[in-house]
Structures are given as C-alpha cells and as structure tokens.
Design a protein around this motif. Structure first.
Motif, PDB file in Angstrom:
ATOM      1  N   ARG A 547       0.855  -1.186   0.000  1.00 30.71           N
ATOM      2  CA  ARG A 547       0.000   0.000   0.000  1.00 30.71           C
ATOM      3  C   ARG A 547       0.886   1.230   0.000  1.00 30.71           C
ATOM      4  N   MET A 548       0.367   2.306  -0.582  1.00 29.47           N
ATOM      5  CA  MET A 548       1.092   3.566  -0.574  1.00 29.47           C
ATOM      6  C   MET A 548       0.945   4.210   0.804  1.00 29.47           C
ATOM      7  N   GLU A 549       2.003   4.855   1.247  1.00 28.24           N
ATOM      8  CA  GLU A 549       1.984   5.526   2.542  1.00 28.24           C
ATOM      9  C   GLU A 549       0.834   6.531   2.572  1.00 28.24           C
ATOM     10  N   GLY A 550       0.066   6.471   3.656  1.00 27.35           N
ATOM     11  CA  GLY A 550      -1.078   7.349   3.807  1.00 27.35           C
ATOM     12  C   GLY A 550      -2.377   6.720   3.373  1.00 27.35           C
ATOM     13  N   GLN A 551      -2.322   5.593   2.646  1.00 21.94           N
ATOM     14  CA  GLN A 551      -3.532   4.884   2.253  1.00 21.94           C
ATOM     15  C   GLN A 551      -3.762   3.708   3.192  1.00 21.94           C
ATOM     16  N   SER A 552      -4.971   3.173   3.178  1.00 22.66           N
ATOM     17  CA  SER A 552      -5.307   2.069   4.080  1.00 22.66           C
ATOM     18  C   SER A 552      -5.557   0.765   3.352  1.00 22.66           C
ATOM     19  N   THR A 553      -5.689   0.802   2.049  1.00 21.99           N
ATOM     20  CA  THR A 553      -6.019  -0.403   1.291  1.00 21.99           C
ATOM     21  C   THR A 553      -4.757  -1.169   0.907  1.00 21.99           C
ATOM     22  N   TRP A 554      -4.739  -2.452   1.235  1.00 20.55           N
ATOM     23  CA  TRP A 554      -3.642  -3.321   0.829  1.00 20.55           C
ATOM     24  C   TRP A 554      -4.005  -3.999  -0.485  1.00 20.55           C
ATOM     25  N   ARG A 555      -3.055  -4.033  -1.395  1.00 21.70           N
ATOM     26  CA  ARG A 555      -3.243  -4.667  -2.693  1.00 21.70           C
ATOM     27  C   ARG A 555      -2.226  -5.798  -2.856  1.00 21.70           C
ATOM     28  N   SER A 556      -2.679  -6.870  -3.491  1.00 21.80           N
ATOM     29  CA  SER A 556      -1.786  -8.017  -3.667  1.00 21.80           C
ATOM     30  C   SER A 556      -0.618  -7.639  -4.567  1.00 21.80           C
ATOM     31  N   GLU A 580       6.241   6.663  -1.394  1.00 21.43           N
ATOM     32  CA  GLU A 580       6.669   5.772  -0.325  1.00 21.43           C
ATOM     33  C   GLU A 580       5.591   4.712  -0.108  1.00 21.43           C
ATOM     34  N   TYR A 581       6.051   3.459  -0.008  1.00 18.81           N
ATOM     35  CA  TYR A 581       5.141   2.332   0.124  1.00 18.81           C
ATOM     36  C   TYR A 581       5.516   1.510   1.359  1.00 18.81           C
ATOM     37  N   ARG A 582       4.597   0.644   1.750  1.00 23.55           N
ATOM     38  CA  ARG A 582       4.854  -0.354   2.786  1.00 23.55           C
ATOM     39  C   ARG A 582       4.488  -1.730   2.239  1.00 23.55           C
ATOM     40  N   ILE A 583       5.247  -2.742   2.680  1.00 28.05           N
ATOM     41  CA  ILE A 583       5.054  -4.118   2.242  1.00 28.05           C
ATOM     42  C   ILE A 583       4.516  -4.931   3.414  1.00 28.05           C
ATOM     43  N   SER A 605       6.405  -3.846   6.707  1.00 27.91           N
ATOM     44  CA  SER A 605       7.746  -3.288   6.571  1.00 27.91           C
ATOM     45  C   SER A 605       7.759  -1.808   6.926  1.00 27.91           C
ATOM     46  N   GLY A 606       8.956  -1.249   6.997  1.00 24.87           N
ATOM     47  CA  GLY A 606       9.098   0.195   7.016  1.00 24.87           C
ATOM     48  C   GLY A 606       8.813   0.755   5.637  1.00 24.87           C
ATOM     49  N   THR A 607       8.998   2.067   5.469  1.00 24.20           N
ATOM     50  CA  THR A 607       8.708   2.667   4.174  1.00 24.20           C
ATOM     51  C   THR A 607       9.720   2.225   3.134  1.00 24.20           C
ATOM     52  N   VAL A 608       9.187   1.985   1.917  1.00 28.77           N
ATOM     53  CA  VAL A 608      10.001   1.564   0.787  1.00 28.77           C
ATOM     54  C   VAL A 608       9.811   2.603  -0.312  1.00 28.77           C
ATOM     55  N   LEU A 609      10.894   3.174  -0.795  1.00 29.65           N
ATOM     56  CA  LEU A 609      10.830   4.231  -1.805  1.00 29.65           C
ATOM     57  C   LEU A 609      10.699   3.630  -3.194  1.00 29.65           C
ATOM     58  N   VAL A 610       9.667   4.078  -3.929  1.00 34.54           N
ATOM     59  CA  VAL A 610       9.501   3.725  -5.335  1.00 34.54           C
ATOM     60  C   VAL A 610       9.686   5.011  -6.135  1.00 34.54           C
ATOM     61  N   ASP A 611      10.752   5.104  -6.884  1.00 38.17           N
ATOM     62  CA  ASP A 611      11.094   6.334  -7.616  1.00 38.17           C
ATOM     63  C   ASP A 611      11.732   5.926  -8.930  1.00 38.17           C
ATOM     64  N   ASN A 612      10.964   6.036 -10.017  1.00 38.99           N
ATOM     65  CA  ASN A 612      11.463   5.692 -11.341  1.00 38.99           C
ATOM     66  C   ASN A 612      11.574   6.912 -12.246  1.00 38.99           C
TER      67      ASN A 612
END
Length: 702
Positions: A547-556, A580-583, A605-612
């Motif tokens: 899920r993206m940081e700040g959101q509540s919905t988990w996606r597979s 920023e995401y969490r796993i 997990s802690g925050t995971v940065l997704v930056d492309n």
C-alpha cells in the motif's frame, strides 16, 4: 561393533553425551538425533529411525553389543569392582593362577584383583606404573616413570610394601612399554625421553638394543619369530628390529604416536596390529604433582584425539581395519580368536573388528577410558580409568541384557505414534518421554512392553527414549528401530523485511551515494527479502501485499495464482506511481497442516521508496566559467551533481549552494575555471536522485 556391559551398572543413558539446546531449531535436532523425516522437509508425521552403529550406540548398553551393520544382540555381562584408592589404570598382567595385577598412576602402586577382592601388592614410589610384563618363572616386571626404573615382583610375593628395583636404565626418564621374549629370556623396554629400546637380561643388565631418532619409544612387542616391533611418539613410526641396531620402518603413520602393538602367532599368519593416534595438542610427559594425582595418560589432551587400527602381514603389507575421528585409542590386545580389540581414550569403550571390517562395540563403561583389558583366556576383564574400576567379564547374554537408546529430541513437544522394529527372534520394547534433555524424575515411567510393533504409550513430550530387552529370547538380534511422531504446530513468525534495488545488497533507503564515486544504476525492480523464525521447520507459503503511505487499502503484490514459498521475491515497480510504500508479508504453514491446524503471521515493513522518475534542471546557465543552476526531484532528495567536458569520461562533483544534498530542490553555483581550460567547450552537467535516476544537460562554454 559389539557392546557388552554389566548389569551391575545402572546409569542414566549416557550422561557424557550432550543434548541439543531447547532453543535449537528442529532441523538441527533432526540431524543430531538420527531423526528421519519423510519427505525431506519437516512436514506432518516424522520419525526417529535408528539403524546404524552411530544411531544405536549412543545410549545405555547393558550386556548388549552393537556392530557396524547396525545389529544389536546380547553381549558381555560385566561386573564392577572399584579400586577405591586409585583414579587411573595404566597397565595389567594376568598371573598363572588367574590373579590380575593392575599398574596405577597413584604413586605408582600395583594392585591385585582376585575373587572380587582388591589388594595392594606393592608400591614403587614413582608417578605411575606405566607397563607390566610377566617374566620367567612367573615374576612380574614393572616399568615406571619419571625415573626410568624397572621393579621386580617375585612370584607369590607382594604384601603392599616397597617393590625392589630390578634395573635402572641409563639416561632414561620414562618406561612406556615392556615386552618379554620367553625364548631368549630377555625383556625389552620402550623408553623416553631419548627414544631408546633396551634389552634387559635375567640379571637386570640393560643394553641399548635400538637408539632411534625419536624422542620417545612408547610401545613394544615381540613376534614368535624373535622379531621385535617398537612404536614411536613424534613421527609415529612403527619399527621392526631383527637384531641389535638393525631396524627398518615398517610403517610411517600420519599420526603423533604408535600407542600399542600386538603380534598374532604365526599359525594365523602372524599378523601385526598397531594403534596410532593424532592428538589435538602436542605430547609432553606428565610432571610429578605432589599436591594431587598425575594425569591418567601421558600428556593426553583433554580433547579426544583421532585413532586408527592397522594390520600388517609378515611381508609388511598394511591394511586399515578401523578408525575413529572422535576418540584416540589407548589399549590394544587380541582375543581367543586372535581378533584385535581396542580400548578408547574417551567414553570408556572397547571395540573389536573382524577380518571383513565389521566393527563391534563390545564394552561401554561409565568411565572415561579403557586403560587395560584382557579378552583371551579364562580371565577376561576391562580395566578403566577416571575412576579406576575393574570390570570382570562374567559371561555373555542373560535376562538382564538391555539396550537403551540415546535421548531422542523432536525439537518441540511431540505426540508419539507407532513403535516398530526389525529383529531376528523375540524382543520386548518400551518407551518413555519427558521435557528435559536428560531423563529425571519428571519423565514418564517406562511404558508397558510391546512384544510386537504397535502404538507407543508414552505421553506427549519433546524428548523420548526407547528400550529393548532380551528376556524372551537371549539369541535375538535387533536391527532397526523406528518411532513415529508429530510435533505440536508452532507458528512461523516473520521477523524482518528488507527491500533493495535488484542486484544490490543495500536497502533502497540507504545512505546517499558519495560524490565522485560510482553512481548507482537506476533499477525499477526491488528485491524483497524477509526473515522468518520457523520453530518446527514446516514448509511455508507467503502472501505479499503493498500500500502507498497514507492509504489504508492493501493490494496483492503477486500475480493471480502465483505461489511464493521462498523468503524472497522480485517486485517490479515500473507501473507504480512514485512515492513511499509499505510491504506486508504473511507467512502461513498451510502446506504442512490441515486447515484446522494452519497458523499465520504477518509483518509490515518500514517505508520503501519507489522512484522511477529522474530529476530535472529548473535552471542552468554558464557565465564565463561560473556555472549556476537548480535541480529538482519529485520525491528527493537530489543526491549528486557532476560536470564533465563532453567527450571525456571524467566527471567532477559539484556541491549545492548550502553544501549538503538533503532536499528535493538544490540550487548550485560553481567556478569551473580549474576544470574547463580556455577555449570553446561543450560542458555536460548531470544530476542524480537517491534512487539512481539521472538527467543530463549540455551547455556551451566560450
């Protein structure tokens, strides 16, 4: 190997053996306990399968023997007569009337054992009686150290008083071995610390028979053809002597000493046997210690060494009969059938081995080592050290023969199922269980005996033991034992999660790369790894969500139908918006358990940065040789700014205006006079964000 033990010995199954720590994972317990699981992974029903010598010899062996083919049968029955004033036995000899003399390390005393009674025969005043030999007329010669003296006990003499000196060997400190040649009526003495072999006549006159280059000769034996064999400490050489000073090396062992030699009569081919050892520490003869007893064997390290038994024919052809990497060998002798027997320096065990290399454990005592034994003739015994005990061989087999397994560790509390075995003849088997690594009063009593394979009746517990009795058929042979069990289901717990760009070892939120170093390559795939505490080693299935940081919905995070069973996964983030995401990793043991027993655990997990997305230049200008500009990144921070003269692969770092790369927008200003020479040049400027994304702009310098 065959194991025979005294019914008079009641001991907890192998107190010398250590049991795995309660915190050890089941996989280690499986290996240590001889546990076999089907299939290879720890799934569902498992079993302890005891079928080899190592599996079967580890517990208590009372009046039974175990061989290297995994056969357990009724064996020797041993008595137990302690020597109350001694701790170590170094040597022995059997007198014509059956009395046994024992040389000890307690102030060099000699004891007799006859009819179950122990008596002090003589004292030498030396540190130890390291060798005994029966000479002409039934007299006994004793070799000692550290003064290199020989003492003589006339036949029938011995009232506990001082023994008379028979010979003093010149320039000798230690007498390690004695052998008497009845044809020549001569005694041979292997000595140190000059490595000499002495020949002593009936009058006590000693002559050097062989002067070796070794520091110690520690063993000696005489063949029926008059050949003399001697073994050394140092290079572990086995010598053959056919005349004074005429020696050849029969064998050069890869060891530290040739501890003992035995020669079979010529009627059986005249085989020569020798035991050799490699020790963890260097040999050094023990020193006299007035405040306490000497060490039980000369400079034997507390750590067991490695032993080997070799056989040689009269032409010198060598054949390895037996070896042990867990203990050194201390004593050697031949049985009535001229088979070799070997006493160990750890675990107090006695082995024999046949011509076809089937080894048998024939005695497993409570003491530390077998200092001397006799397995031929009417007076057979095993004499042990630490403490000193005389074990008379009273017979073979009997209703008291009992085999008890080593303590079997299931790793977790287990429910026990079928107890099965293979045997020739009728046996009775029992089980008991408990939650301590050594049986104590908290363990269950032994279960009702099973005369045929059936369900074990012991209550659930982590540890178990199996016992077999020969009461119904003394000739029965036990060949294999199997106890099935199922452990309690323990939940696997995910303990940590890491995310790093694929191909890199550092997490994506690592420290910023230094200026001037190799810049990271932009990678859109993240390598996810996690650690799991899996107490019962069940096969696991993992489900991954994000899920993206700040959101509540988990996606597979997985594709439909995708199954993850390893603690790692590659996550392609190309199509994801930067941020920023969490796993979330969920571990389930559903592959090893039915639905009602399945357990799950998840960890975020802690925050995971997704930056492309690369940064961009908001401004870039060059006035003369002064470069100014501003770099901005959607997520930040900007990690590096570099310049180069176009066409040259030599990049030079530029710092931001505030001197620190720590924000998403970084203005910069730099004087390039030291980098760009006079004239017209095309200057390349590039900037990186912390994810390794890069942007490059060109600007002309005039």
């Amino acid at each position: 190997m065959s194991t025979e033990r005294s019914s008079a010995h009641s001991r907890s199954p192998h107190p010398r053996r250590t049991i795995p720590s309660p915190r050890r994972l089941l996989a280690a317990a499986v290996a240590a306990a001889g546990l076999v699981a089907l299939p290879a992974h720890a799934v569902g029903t498992r079993s302890f399968e005891l079928r080899s010598l190592e599996d079967l010899k580890g517990g208590d062996l009372t009046g039974v023997s175990v061989d290297s083919n995994g056969a357990v049968r009724a064996g020797l029955t041993l008595g137990a007569t302690p020597l109350p004033d001694a701790t170590s036995i170094w040597s022995s000899v059997v007198l014509p009337d059956g009395t046994v003399l024992l040389g000890t390390g307690n102030e060099g005393k000699i004891y007799s054992v006859s009819g179950g009674r122990v008596a002090l025969v003589a004292t030498t005043g030396q540190m130890a009686v390291s060798a005994l030999a029966l000479a002409e007329g039934g007299d006994v010669i004793a070799g000692t150290f550290p003064e290199g003296k020989l003492f003589r006990l006339p036949r029938g003499a011995g009232n506990g008083g001082p023994a008379k000196v028979f010979a003093e060997l010149p320039d000798t400190e230690d007498v390690w071995g004695l052998a008497y040649d009845p044809r020549a009526k001569a005694l041979y003495a292997a000595t140190g610390s000059d490595g000499k072999l002495f020949r002593v006549d009936a009058a006590g006159k000693a002559q050097v028979y062989f002067d070796s280059d070794e520091p110690h000769l520690v063993s000696v034996a005489v063949g029926d053809d008059g050949a003399v064999y001697a073994g050394s400490n140092g290079k572990a050489l086995l010598y053959k002597l056919t005349a004074p000073g005429r020696a050849t090396v029969l064998y050069d062992f890869d060891a530290d000493d040739v501890k003992a030699i035995a020669v079979a009569p010529g009627a059986k081919g005249g085989a020569i046997y020798a035991i050799a050892n490699k020790y963890a520490e260097a040999f050094a003869p023990p020193k006299r210690n007035r405040s306490g007893p000497p060490s039980p064997q000369p400079a034997r390290a507390q750590k067991p060494g490695k032993g080997v038994l070799m056989r040689f024919d009269r032409s010198g052809v060598a054949e390895k009969m037996m070896s042990d990497d867990d203990t050194h060998y201390v004593s050697l002798g031949l049985g009535d059938d001229l088979a070799p027997y070997v006493g160990t320096g750890a675990e107090g065990q006695l082995y024999t081995v046949s011509d076809n290399h089937v080894a048998r454990l024939v005695a497993d005592t409570d003491e530390r080592q077998v200092g001397a034994f006799m397995m031929a003739g009417k007076r057979r015994f095993v004499a042990t050290t630490d403490p000193a005990v005389f074990h008379e061989v009273k017979g073979v087999g009997g209703p008291d023969a009992v085999w008890t397994s080593k303590v079997l560790d299931a790793g977790l509390r287990a429910s026990f199922g079928r107890l099965a075995w293979r045997s020739d003849g009728a046996l009775e088997l029992e089980t008991r269980s408990g939650n301590t690594d050594a049986p104590d009063g908290t363990w269950s009593p032994w279960s009702t005996a099973l005369a045929a394979p059936g369900d074990a009746k012991s209550p659930p517990a982590r540890f178990a033991q199996i016992r077999a009795r020969w009461r119904r058929d003394p000739g029965a042979v036990l060949r294999e034992v199997k106890l099935s069990f199922v452990t309690d289901n323990a939940r696997a717990v995910v303990t940590s999660i890491e995310a790093a760009p694929k191909g890199q070892t550092k997490p994506s939120r690592s420290s910023l790369p230094p200026s001037g170093g190799e810049a990271p390559k932009p990678v859109s795939a993240l390598q996810l790894t996690w650690k799991v505490d899996n107490p019962d080693q069940d096969d696991l299935r993992y489900r991954l969500s994000y899920r993206m940081e700040g959101q509540s919905t988990w996606r597979s995070l997985l594709k439909p139908g995708e199954k993850v069973t390893r603690a790692e996964h590659v996550w392609d983030t190309t199509a994801l918006p930067e941020g920023e995401y969490r796993i979330l990793v969920e571990a389930s043991d559903e592959l090893a358990n039915p639905p009602e027993r399945t357990l799950r655990h998840s960890l975020e997990s802690g925050t995971v940065l997704v930056d492309n997305t690369p940064p961009l230049f908001r401004a870039l200008a060059l006035q003369g040789r002064r470069l100014t500009g501003e770099v901005a990144d959607g997520l930040g921070p900007v990690a590096r700014i570099e310049v180069s003269i176009a066409g040259l692969d030599e990049w030079r770092p530029i710092f931001p205006s505030d001197g620190v790369f720590d924000e998403a927008v970084e203005p910069f200003e730099a004087d390039l006079g030291a980098i760009v020479p006079p004239g017209a040049h095309l200057i390349a400027v590039r900037a990186y964000d912390s994810a390794g994304n890069v942007v490059t702009r060109d600007i002309e310098a005039r």
